[in-house]
Motif scaffolding. Sequence first.
Motif, PDB file in Angstrom:
ATOM      1  N   THR A  17       0.799  -1.217   0.000  1.00 48.00           N
ATOM      2  CA  THR A  17       0.000   0.000   0.000  1.00 48.00           C
ATOM      3  C   THR A  17       0.836   1.274   0.000  1.00 48.00           C
ATOM      4  O   THR A  17       0.292   2.368  -0.114  1.00 48.00           O
ATOM      5  N   GLY A  18       2.163   1.125   0.172  1.00 51.82           N
ATOM      6  CA  GLY A  18       3.025   2.299   0.205  1.00 51.82           C
ATOM      7  C   GLY A  18       2.763   3.177   1.409  1.00 51.82           C
ATOM      8  O   GLY A  18       2.938   4.394   1.341  1.00 51.82           O
ATOM      9  N   THR A  19       2.363   2.566   2.507  1.00 52.77           N
ATOM     10  CA  THR A  19       2.055   3.314   3.723  1.00 52.77           C
ATOM     11  C   THR A  19       3.094   3.000   4.794  1.00 52.77           C
ATOM     12  O   THR A  19       3.862   2.047   4.680  1.00 52.77           O
ATOM     13  N   GLU A  75      -2.822   2.982   8.454  1.00 52.51           N
ATOM     14  CA  GLU A  75      -2.951   3.505   7.086  1.00 52.51           C
ATOM     15  C   GLU A  75      -3.133   2.357   6.095  1.00 52.51           C
ATOM     16  O   GLU A  75      -3.959   2.432   5.186  1.00 52.51           O
ATOM     17  N   VAL A  78      -6.325   1.474   3.419  1.00 50.80           N
ATOM     18  CA  VAL A  78      -6.230   1.227   1.975  1.00 50.80           C
ATOM     19  C   VAL A  78      -6.810  -0.149   1.647  1.00 50.80           C
ATOM     20  O   VAL A  78      -7.574  -0.301   0.683  1.00 50.80           O
ATOM     21  N   HIS A 110      -1.550   2.103  -7.238  1.00 53.20           N
ATOM     22  CA  HIS A 110      -1.678   2.880  -6.005  1.00 53.20           C
ATOM     23  C   HIS A 110      -0.308   3.424  -5.564  1.00 53.20           C
ATOM     24  O   HIS A 110      -0.201   4.588  -5.167  1.00 53.20           O
ATOM     25  N   ARG A 111       0.710   2.577  -5.639  1.00 54.92           N
ATOM     26  CA  ARG A 111       2.050   3.038  -5.256  1.00 54.92           C
ATOM     27  C   ARG A 111       2.508   4.167  -6.184  1.00 54.92           C
ATOM     28  O   ARG A 111       3.085   5.155  -5.725  1.00 54.92           O
ATOM     29  N   SER A 138       0.628   6.317  -7.693  1.00 52.51           N
ATOM     30  CA  SER A 138      -0.140   7.519  -7.353  1.00 52.51           C
ATOM     31  C   SER A 138       0.417   8.217  -6.119  1.00 52.51           C
ATOM     32  O   SER A 138       0.188   9.408  -5.927  1.00 52.51           O
ATOM     33  N   ARG A 139       1.157   7.483  -5.306  1.00 54.18           N
ATOM     34  CA  ARG A 139       1.778   8.067  -4.115  1.00 54.18           C
ATOM     35  C   ARG A 139       3.221   8.505  -4.390  1.00 54.18           C
ATOM     36  O   ARG A 139       3.938   8.857  -3.464  1.00 54.18           O
TER      37      ARG A 139
END
Length: 190
Positions: free
Chosen positions: A32-34, A39, A43, A91-92, A94-95
């Motif tokens: 999730t890149g969190t 967090e 996601v 998703h990654r 986009s972050r």
Amino acid sequence: MPVHIRPAQTFDAAFAAPLIQATIGPIGRALTGTETDEEAAHVLAEFFPLRGHRLSFTHTLIAEVGPQPAGLLVAYPGDLAPDLDGLFREHRRSRGLSPGTEPEGQPGELYLDTLAVVAEHRGQGLGAALLEAAARRAVTQGLGRLGLLVEAGNPAARLYARQGFRPTGERLVAGTRYIHLARHLEGGRP
């Protein structure tokens, strides 16, 4: 009380996402890149109702005790593992992160991504019941084995050994070393 195992539905996201994240920890944060489990669980709750990724409701079984969900198992054919991370890669991106993810499943196996039982229902056979449901699913799909990753020292390793899982090697995923375990099944492809 009897255990009932059913396919997950989209409405199971609030139960499933935090339990999945509590179980997969660093892998969930990497996907999730969190930076925190909270967090990551948020996601995962957004993604759970969507199709076409590794932690979707479509790959999840829910164990209920009475009317309440008490455990879950997420499993998918290992052959599909690289394709099931597209949503997480996007998703990654986009972050502003590298889109790289690490597929865990191997060809020829039904890969057990996550097996989790809530604390108050552990030791009551829910994990074993979910593993047997996964074995039936694997045979139905023509797969000759179940596979999973477990950290050394994880108490769940005793359950896996009792269920016929044996070590086949090691993997490094999200900076953590895991032991790959496999259980060969009769009735599936070798």
